[in-house]
Design an enzyme around this catalytic site. Structure first.
Site, short mmCIF file in Angstrom:
data_model
loop_
_atom_site.label_atom_id
_atom_site.label_comp_id
_atom_site.label_asym_id
_atom_site.label_seq_id
_atom_site.Cartn_x
_atom_site.Cartn_y
_atom_site.Cartn_z
N ARG A 35 0.82 -1.22 0.00
CA ARG A 35 0.00 0.00 0.00
C ARG A 35 0.85 1.27 0.00
O ARG A 35 0.46 2.28 -0.57
CB ARG A 35 -0.93 0.00 1.22
CG ARG A 35 -2.04 -0.99 1.04
CD ARG A 35 -2.98 -0.98 2.21
NE ARG A 35 -4.16 -1.75 1.89
CZ ARG A 35 -5.01 -2.20 2.80
NH1 ARG A 35 -4.82 -1.95 4.08
NH2 ARG A 35 -6.06 -2.89 2.43
N LYS A 198 -21.08 -16.72 0.59
CA LYS A 198 -22.52 -16.55 0.80
C LYS A 198 -23.22 -15.74 -0.28
O LYS A 198 -22.69 -14.76 -0.78
CB LYS A 198 -22.74 -15.86 2.14
CG LYS A 198 -22.33 -16.74 3.29
CD LYS A 198 -22.62 -16.07 4.59
CE LYS A 198 -22.39 -17.04 5.74
NZ LYS A 198 -22.54 -16.38 7.02
N GLY A 354 -12.08 -8.60 -1.67
CA GLY A 354 -11.82 -9.70 -0.74
C GLY A 354 -10.97 -10.83 -1.25
O GLY A 354 -9.87 -10.62 -1.77
N GLY A 377 -14.02 -3.49 0.58
CA GLY A 377 -15.37 -2.99 0.85
C GLY A 377 -15.78 -1.91 -0.14
O GLY A 377 -16.93 -1.88 -0.62
P1 AMP Z 1 -16.26 -14.17 0.39
O1 AMP Z 1 -15.53 -13.39 1.46
O2 AMP Z 1 -17.73 -14.13 0.48
O3 AMP Z 1 -15.72 -13.86 -0.98
O4 AMP Z 1 -15.95 -15.70 0.70
C1 AMP Z 1 -14.66 -16.24 0.59
C2 AMP Z 1 -14.62 -17.55 1.33
O5 AMP Z 1 -15.57 -18.44 0.77
C3 AMP Z 1 -13.28 -18.23 1.23
O6 AMP Z 1 -12.68 -18.25 2.49
C4 AMP Z 1 -13.62 -19.63 0.75
O7 AMP Z 1 -12.94 -20.64 1.46
C5 AMP Z 1 -15.10 -19.74 1.02
N1 AMP Z 1 -15.75 -20.72 0.16
C6 AMP Z 1 -15.62 -20.84 -1.18
N2 AMP Z 1 -16.31 -21.89 -1.64
C7 AMP Z 1 -16.91 -22.46 -0.57
C8 AMP Z 1 -17.76 -23.57 -0.41
N3 AMP Z 1 -18.12 -24.32 -1.46
N4 AMP Z 1 -18.20 -23.87 0.82
C9 AMP Z 1 -17.82 -23.11 1.88
N5 AMP Z 1 -17.02 -22.04 1.78
C10 AMP Z 1 -16.57 -21.71 0.57
#
Ligand code: AMP
Length: 400
Positions: A35, A198, A354, A377
């Protein structure tokens, strides 16, 4: 609107909001200077024009005033070494002493002021605090994309004190150009790859993208809520029950808008959320009980890669599986490689928000995509179609 390239900083004091929120180890040494490096072009432009620089930033999340572990004094030496100028440090950001230090700056000199968040007024967006900060400089530059979605004193409120002398730095300018290239000025076919854990955290983005893109590739944990919405059996995979109806609505809306939604046909499934789990590949809509989908399968990879290679504009947000575990990283790795390949074939690609940034770094492909966003974010809110206060404060002539 002023532009950093067209502005002469000769004899001016430029107050630059940078993002020096860098990680420190237990001995308070900077462990990743990315950064700081990213802020250098803007700083150098001011210095080479014959101006001086006052740098302001936050670091970490201090709760109650000054805390040594969040002091920006910990980064002074790194900034000095990287820029090649002996950076001065002010132990507070708004004291009389700091004002004198800024008044005494000569062209070519740099003053770094202490962590803005040692004053609660920073995050409260306090106008009097912003005015005191503003008194340190003749011109205001915002180069901190990571905090552009916050209406804080130093990122937003301060801009009103520089109605004719406010602008973006190079870093934030590149972020804005990259997202608007995707959102407003993209060459078709446009593909968005949305993964991660999610549905709930990506729903607004997906809905916003339905108005912009030709295809949305869904991956990661959220895929299983979509499969459930289509009536599939997903075993023990991650499901958000409250979002099954939302997923149905998105699938319907996509149809009416002629947007193709690619849901992984097959998945690598495991009997535990562990790298030691026993695994198999099966159709995503027919996952046996006791198994959970933790990565996309070979067929899904092939379908997604073909789509990505055929795209001219690509947005990637969120991993395709649990890429942190070697057994479930292949889907994310192959998608990252495909995005890199499409880019070398002439597509524009933006990786933002992220964990997809962590993923592209893990596979050493960050230099092979068009842009990797620095603001998690902020990028997500931008993709949701929200106006970011830190950006609006510069773009709109009268902003208060
Ligand atoms: P996000 O911060 O919403 O982009 O989520 C990222 C996280 O989602 C990572 O730490 C991944 O390990 C997790 N992830 C990806 N695919 C899956 C899955 N099929 N089941 C559970 N967690 C997952």
């Amino acid at each position: 609107m002023q532009n950093i390239d067209n502005y002469s900083f000769l004899g001016k004091k430029a107050l630059i909001r940078v993002d020096f929120n860098v990680p420190l180890d237990v001995n308070l040494n900077v462990t990743d200077n990315t950064r700081i490096k990213a802020a250098i072009p803007t700083i150098k432009k001011v210095l080479s024009d014959g101006g001086s620089v006052i740098l302001m930033s936050h670091l970490g999340r201090p709760k109650n005033g000054h805390e040594a572990k969040f002091s920006l004094s910990n980064v002074v030496d790194v900034v000095s070494t990287l820029i090649g100028v002996n950076v001065k440090f002010a132990t507070d950001c708004i004291s009389e002493k700091t004002l004198s230090a800024s008044n005494e700056l000569h062209p070519g000199e740099i003053l770094l002021i202490e962590n803005l968040r040692f004053h609660k007024e920073e995050q409260q967006g306090d106008k009097a605090f912003a005015k005191l900060l503003a008194s340190l400089g003749d011109v205001y530059i915002n180069d901190a994309f990571g905090t552009a979605h916050r209406a804080h004193a130093s990122t937003t409120v301060i801009a009103q004190f520089f109605p004719n002398d406010k602008m973006f730095g190079y870093l934030i300018e590149k972020e804005i150009k990259s997202v608007s290239k995707i959102m407003n000025d993209s060459e078709a076919p446009i593909t968005a790859i949305i993964g991660g854990a999610k549905v709930s955290s990506k729903i607004i983005i997906i809905e916003n993208l339905l108005n912009k893109v030709d295809t949305i590739i869904i991956g990661g944990g959220m895929a299983y809520t979509f499969v459930k919405a289509q009536g599939g059996a997903v075993g023990n995979s991650l499901i958000e029950k409250d979002y099954i109806e939302t997923a149905k609505r998105i699938l319907e809306k996509a149809k009416t808008k002629n947007v193709q939604i690619l849901i992984p046909v097959d998945s690598v499934v495991a009997d535990a959320f562990s790298n030691e789990a026993s695994t198999q590949t099966c159709l995503t809509n027919n996952i046996p009980d006791g198994f959970m989908g933790l990565d996309i399968g070979e067929k899904a990879i092939a379908e997604n890669v073909a789509c990505i290679l055929n795209s001219k504009t690509i947005l990637w947000n969120g991993p395709m599986g649990v890429f942190e575990m070697s057994k479930f990283q292949k889907g994310t790795e192959e998608i990252a490689k495909a995005v890199a390949k499409a880019t070398s074939n002439g597509a524009f690609s933006l990786v933002g928000g992220g964990d997809s940034v962590a993923a592209i770094n893990k596979f050493n492909l960050a230099n092979e995509v068009s842009h990797v966003s620095t603001g998690g974010g902020a990028m997500l809110e931008y993709l949701e179609g929200k106006e970011l206060p830190g950006i609006a404060a510069i773009q709109h002539e009268h902003f208060s």
